[in-house]
Design a protein around this motif. Structure first.
Motif, PDB file in Angstrom:
ATOM      1  N   ILE A  21       0.861  -1.184   0.000  1.00 14.03           N
ATOM      2  CA  ILE A  21       0.000   0.000   0.000  1.00 14.03           C
ATOM      3  C   ILE A  21       0.897   1.234   0.000  1.00 14.03           C
ATOM      4  N   ASP A  22       0.695   2.127  -0.946  1.00 17.63           N
ATOM      5  CA  ASP A  22       1.482   3.355  -1.015  1.00 17.63           C
ATOM      6  C   ASP A  22       0.754   4.516  -0.343  1.00 17.63           C
ATOM      7  N   ASP A  23       1.533   5.521   0.055  1.00 21.07           N
ATOM      8  CA  ASP A  23       0.983   6.720   0.705  1.00 21.07           C
ATOM      9  C   ASP A  23       0.115   6.340   1.897  1.00 21.07           C
ATOM     10  N   LEU A  24       0.664   5.496   2.761  1.00 21.42           N
ATOM     11  CA  LEU A  24      -0.108   4.966   3.888  1.00 21.42           C
ATOM     12  C   LEU A  24      -0.566   6.064   4.841  1.00 21.42           C
ATOM     13  N   PHE A  25       0.337   6.977   5.186  1.00 18.56           N
ATOM     14  CA  PHE A  25       0.032   8.041   6.137  1.00 18.56           C
ATOM     15  C   PHE A  25       0.089   9.408   5.476  1.00 18.56           C
ATOM     16  N   PRO A  26      -0.496  10.420   6.096  1.00 20.34           N
ATOM     17  CA  PRO A  26      -0.253  11.787   5.645  1.00 20.34           C
ATOM     18  C   PRO A  26       1.253  12.041   5.630  1.00 20.34           C
ATOM     19  N   GLU A  27       1.731  12.811   4.688  1.00 20.67           N
ATOM     20  CA  GLU A  27       3.168  12.995   4.505  1.00 20.67           C
ATOM     21  C   GLU A  27       3.848  13.547   5.756  1.00 20.67           C
ATOM     22  N   GLU A  28       3.160  14.394   6.502  1.00 23.26           N
ATOM     23  CA  GLU A  28       3.753  14.962   7.712  1.00 23.26           C
ATOM     24  C   GLU A  28       4.120  13.872   8.723  1.00 23.26           C
ATOM     25  N   LEU A  29       3.230  12.897   8.895  1.00 27.87           N
ATOM     26  CA  LEU A  29       3.494  11.812   9.830  1.00 27.87           C
ATOM     27  C   LEU A  29       4.601  10.908   9.317  1.00 27.87           C
ATOM     28  N   ALA A  30       4.575  10.581   8.035  1.00 28.14           N
ATOM     29  CA  ALA A  30       5.614   9.730   7.459  1.00 28.14           C
ATOM     30  C   ALA A  30       6.986  10.402   7.568  1.00 28.14           C
ATOM     31  N   ASN A  31       7.053  11.690   7.305  1.00 31.29           N
ATOM     32  CA  ASN A  31       8.313  12.426   7.438  1.00 31.29           C
ATOM     33  C   ASN A  31       8.791  12.455   8.881  1.00 31.29           C
ATOM     34  N   ALA A  32       7.859  12.573   9.822  1.00 34.10           N
ATOM     35  CA  ALA A  32       8.228  12.583  11.233  1.00 34.10           C
ATOM     36  C   ALA A  32       8.875  11.254  11.626  1.00 34.10           C
ATOM     37  N   CYS A  33       8.349  10.148  11.111  1.00 39.22           N
ATOM     38  CA  CYS A  33       8.944   8.840  11.385  1.00 39.22           C
ATOM     39  C   CYS A  33      10.397   8.802  10.928  1.00 39.22           C
ATOM     40  N   PHE A  34      10.649   9.384   9.767  1.00 39.84           N
ATOM     41  CA  PHE A  34      12.013   9.420   9.237  1.00 39.84           C
ATOM     42  C   PHE A  34      12.911  10.310  10.091  1.00 39.84           C
ATOM     43  N   GLU A  35      12.449  11.496  10.375  1.00 38.19           N
ATOM     44  CA  GLU A  35      13.268  12.473  11.103  1.00 38.19           C
ATOM     45  C   GLU A  35      13.592  12.003  12.519  1.00 38.19           C
ATOM     46  N   LEU A  36      12.684  11.268  13.142  1.00 36.45           N
ATOM     47  CA  LEU A  36      12.855  10.858  14.533  1.00 36.45           C
ATOM     48  C   LEU A  36      13.492   9.481  14.679  1.00 36.45           C
ATOM     49  N   PHE A  37      13.819   8.865  13.548  1.00 31.65           N
ATOM     50  CA  PHE A  37      14.410   7.525  13.560  1.00 31.65           C
ATOM     51  C   PHE A  37      15.772   7.574  14.257  1.00 31.65           C
ATOM     52  N   PRO A  38      16.115   6.544  15.051  1.00 32.77           N
ATOM     53  CA  PRO A  38      17.417   6.556  15.730  1.00 32.77           C
ATOM     54  C   PRO A  38      18.586   6.496  14.758  1.00 32.77           C
ATOM     55  N   LYS A  39      19.727   6.987  15.211  1.00 34.30           N
ATOM     56  CA  LYS A  39      20.958   6.939  14.429  1.00 34.30           C
ATOM     57  C   LYS A  39      21.575   5.546  14.518  1.00 34.30           C
ATOM     58  N   GLN A  40      22.531   5.288  13.630  1.00 31.89           N
ATOM     59  CA  GLN A  40      23.172   3.977  13.597  1.00 31.89           C
ATOM     60  C   GLN A  40      23.780   3.599  14.942  1.00 31.89           C
ATOM     61  N   ASP A  41      24.433   4.568  15.613  1.00 37.07           N
ATOM     62  CA  ASP A  41      25.113   4.249  16.869  1.00 37.07           C
ATOM     63  C   ASP A  41      24.149   4.064  18.040  1.00 37.07           C
ATOM     64  N   GLU A  42      22.845   4.249  17.792  1.00 39.39           N
ATOM     65  CA  GLU A  42      21.822   4.001  18.799  1.00 39.39           C
ATOM     66  C   GLU A  42      21.130   2.657  18.573  1.00 39.39           C
ATOM     67  N   MET A  43      21.628   1.905  17.611  1.00 42.51           N
ATOM     68  CA  MET A  43      21.026   0.636  17.247  1.00 42.51           C
ATOM     69  C   MET A  43      22.068  -0.471  17.313  1.00 42.51           C
ATOM     70  N   ARG A  44      21.600  -1.701  17.279  1.00 41.55           N
ATOM     71  CA  ARG A  44      22.485  -2.863  17.311  1.00 41.55           C
ATOM     72  C   ARG A  44      22.881  -3.244  15.892  1.00 41.55           C
ATOM     73  N   CYS A  45      24.181  -3.384  15.671  1.00 39.49           N
ATOM     74  CA  CYS A  45      24.671  -3.744  14.339  1.00 39.49           C
ATOM     75  C   CYS A  45      24.777  -5.257  14.218  1.00 39.49           C
ATOM     76  N   LEU A  46      24.177  -5.819  13.168  1.00 34.77           N
ATOM     77  CA  LEU A  46      24.317  -7.236  12.835  1.00 34.77           C
ATOM     78  C   LEU A  46      25.183  -7.328  11.584  1.00 34.77           C
ATOM     79  N   LYS A  47      26.347  -7.932  11.706  1.00 38.34           N
ATOM     80  CA  LYS A  47      27.261  -8.002  10.561  1.00 38.34           C
ATOM     81  C   LYS A  47      27.880  -9.393  10.477  1.00 38.34           C
ATOM     82  N   SER A  48      27.564 -10.091   9.402  1.00 35.93           N
ATOM     83  CA  SER A  48      28.091 -11.431   9.158  1.00 35.93           C
ATOM     84  C   SER A  48      27.946 -11.713   7.667  1.00 35.93           C
ATOM     85  N   ILE A  49      28.267 -12.949   7.255  1.00 38.09           N
ATOM     86  CA  ILE A  49      28.070 -13.287   5.841  1.00 38.09           C
ATOM     87  C   ILE A  49      26.588 -13.425   5.520  1.00 38.09           C
TER      88      ILE A  49
END
Length: 276
Positions: free
Chosen positions: A41-69
């Motif tokens: 489904i495209d355009d699920l939320f009003p653009e303001e809410l979708a943009n807020a999800c992006f802007e408020l997303f945690p940074k890489q160093d605030e998350m757990r890194c999974l790195k393997s083959i």
């Protein structure tokens, strides 16, 4: 927006969007059900809410890194460490009304959301990140219910096809050609998970980040009558012959361990550990 919108209001938005497209979504799922059922489904939320999800997303160093083959990505299920809006959006997909309408679209009985976010939550993929073809673990953390649906909500604006980081479904197995579902901004992708639902994420090839909010749904019943318990199984891409041999051995070894230790040697740390 954070002080005025909660998960019920967000769920209202999801329900309204799905309700208006229900017949088309059911058709899309039924047309793909024989191999890997899916719809988006495209355009699920009003653009303001979708943009807020992006802007408020945690940074890489605030998350757990999974790195393997097998994979290279960043994840988090500990939602109380992040902006409250993200938790509201994530749990809006667990509203009983959303579960009900998706169960009707996919004709899946006894469908349940997962409050613990076992293997769900937030994921971020930056340059060179990838996820090899794999089958998801067949069950929940307690091995009581079958994992049957994966819901992926993408929140990176202007994410282009040439960037990589897109969902790939392999309806004819990981040795054939995949079906690509682009990780477009404000898109919700829903796919079935079962014993032949091979899927992956192709490598991100730009200096940018693909951000995603994900949920799994579980059921008392498997989607295929002949489904059996299995751990997460990874494979190499068609050109990765040596990696495929290594990953096949890896999957068989982990499956052998689970035959001895039903719930594994240790608990999967990727759950939401809520404070009392």
């Amino acid at each position: 927006m954070q002080s005025t919108i909660d998960r019920k209001k967000i769920a209202d938005l999801i329900l309204d969007k799905i309700s208006h497209q229900k017949s088309n979504l059911k058709k899309a799922y039924n047309e793909t059900k024989s191999k890997i059922g899916c719809f988006y489904i495209d355009d699920l939320f009003p653009e303001e809410l979708a943009n807020a999800c992006f802007e408020l997303f945690p940074k890489q160093d605030e998350m757990r890194c999974l790195k393997s083959i097998r994979e290279y990505k960043y994840i988090s299920a500990q939602m109380d460490k992040h902006n409250p809006l993200l938790e509201e959006v994530l749990y809006a997909f667990q509203d009983e009304r959303i579960i009900k309408i998706i169960s009707e679209i996919c004709d899946i009985k006894s469908l349940y959301a997962d409050e613990s976010l076992y293997a769900g939550g937030l994921s971020l993929m930056a340059e060179d990140n990838f996820l090899n073809p794999h089958l998801d673990n067949s069950h929940d953390a307690e091995r009581e219910r079958w994992r049957v649906l994966n819901l992926l909500y993408y929140v990176t604006p202007n994410w282009k096809n040439e960037n990589g980081g897109h969902l790939e479904l392999w309806p004819d197995g990981p040795k054939k050609e995949p079906l690509v579902i682009e990780s477009m901004f404000n898109r919700l992708a829903v796919m079935a998970t079962h014993s032949t639902s091979w899927h992956s994420v192709n490598k991100v090839v730009v200096n940018d980040q693909r951000r995603c909010i994900s949920n799994y749904y579980f059921s008392d019943y498997s989607l295929k009558e002949d489904d059996k318990f299995h751990v997460t199984k990874y494979r190499g891409r068609p050109e990765e012959i040596l990696k495929n041999i290594v990953l096949d051995f890896d999957a068989n070894l982990r499956m052998l361990i689970r035959k001895v230790f039903k719930k594994g040697i240790r608990k999967n740390p990727h759950i939401y550990k809520k404070q009392d």
